[in-house]
Enzyme design. Structure first.
Site, PDB file in Angstrom:
ATOM      1  CD  GLU A   1      -1.686  55.384  12.766  1.00 20.09           C
ATOM      2  OE1 GLU A   1      -1.554  54.651  11.787  1.00 20.09           O
ATOM      3  OE2 GLU A   1      -1.689  56.613  12.697  1.00 20.09           O
TER       4      GLU A   1
ATOM      5  CD  GLU B   1      -2.387  51.898   6.753  1.00 19.83           C
ATOM      6  OE1 GLU B   1      -1.652  52.849   7.096  1.00 19.83           O
ATOM      7  OE2 GLU B   1      -2.604  50.901   7.477  1.00 19.83           O
TER       8      GLU B   1
ATOM      9  CG  ASN C   1       1.905  53.674   4.833  1.00 22.11           C
ATOM     10  OD1 ASN C   1       0.925  54.243   5.291  1.00 22.11           O
ATOM     11  ND2 ASN C   1       2.689  52.891   5.568  1.00 22.11           N
TER      12      ASN C   1
END
Ligand code: C2E
Ligand code: CA
Ligand code: CA
Ligand code: CA
Length: 278
Positions: free
Chosen positions: A235, A149, A117
């Site tokens: 997700e 991400e 992330n």
């Protein structure tokens, strides 16, 4: 009236103070958390829903506080994003990811991508590319095994600068994955202007797939993204019904509690090892 107004402010002040105190507490604690190794790397497996095989993972931070126990990311990440400390925490987690993949690489194990992330704040940092290139060289990890991400909202300010920075990372072999797709404001613009390698459809949309409207939106979004040639990850898949609907839409790759919850990197490693032996 005067007294009343005064009291209202006093209550407000009190609230602000305790909010500020909680934030200050997180700020103080996080420094010792980093020093004492209280921050740990968890990985949530990504699977191919057709056979359940692990095809990759996402790195997620976990804080094991000595008194408070496990502190969920939503309780400390927003504070760290405010004070800038998220950059240190992200780099700490990234280094653990590169070290782990480097070890797999050295031991001739099967490599799978483990995404990291990148906080909104970090995405604006001119040193971002430098850091990632240093890590990939130090641990000898091919860049395509560490997808980045980024959340959609990172593109809100200085869009042009963001496209430029992402493009230069892509030229270096890194893959850009758009997280929380559909929750931001500039979705269509972004699809038009930025080359994305992957899109993660947010769990908000998966949660209410029993609604006709949600099914129409998801089915057509998937079709559109496939035509644009973007790799899709879903997700938040929690039920068999959601899984079969998504497979019916031609989507195979997912992350969700139906398959695996986030787990310590050691458990993720055991899962991969078991799969390699099958
Ligand atoms: P995210 O990047 O969208 O990460 C996915 C979140 O969805 C994770 O929550 C994961 O546990 C959760 N999730 C996955 N499958 C399911 C499911 O089937 N049902 C439900 N209800 N939830 C599911 P987590 O680990 O609590 O993280 C929350 C957020 O905190 C992340 O959302 C991300 O924005 C942030 N975060 C976590 N770790 C890091 C980190 O190392 N760095 C940065 N910058 N942010 C992080
Ligand atoms: Ca993510
Ligand atoms: Ca997400
Ligand atoms: Ca999310």
């Amino acid at each position: 009236i005067k007294g009343k107004v005064y009291r209202t402010y006093a209550v407000f002040d009190e609230k602000m103070r305790s909010q500020k105190m909680r934030e200050r507490q997180v700020e103080n604690d996080i420094v010792s958390a980093l020093e004492n190794g209280e921050l740990q790397l968890y990985v949530q497996p990504k699977v191919d829903m057709r056979d359940g095989r692990v095809i990759g993972g996402e790195a997620l931070v976990r804080w094991k506080h000595p008194e408070k126990g496990l502190v969920p990311p939503r309780e400390f990440i927003p504070v760290l994003e405010k004070n800038g400390f998220i950059i240190n925490v992200d780099e700490y987690i990234w280094e653990k990811v590169f070290a782990y993949l480097g070890k797999l690489h050295r031991e001739d194990r099967m490599l799978v991508p483990v995404s990291i992330n990148v906080s909104r704040l970090h995405a604006y940092d001119e040193k971002l590319a430098e850091t990632l290139i240093r890590l990939r060289e130090e641990y000898d990890v091919p860049p395509e095994y560490v997808p980045l991400e980024l959340t959609e909202s990172a593109f809100l300010e200085d869009e042009a600068g963001m496209y430029r920075r992402m493009e230069s990372l892509r030229e270096r072999g890194f893959l850009v994955s758009m997280d929380d797709f559909g929750t931001g404001y500039s979705t269509m613009n972004m699809l038009k202007n930025q080359t994305l390698d992957e899109i993660k459809i947010d769990k908000e949309f998966i949660r209410d797939l029993e609604k006709d409207k949600s099914r129409i939106i998801i089915r057509n979004t998937i079709a559109m993204l496939q035509q644009l040639g973007v790799h899709i990850v879903i997700e938040g898949v929690e039920t068999e019904e959601q899984k079969s609907f998504l497979l019916g839409c031609g989507c195979t790759d997912a992350q969700g509690f139906l398959f695996h919850r986030p787990m310590p990197v050691e458990a993720f490693d055991a899962l991969l090892l078991q799969q390699e032996c099958e």
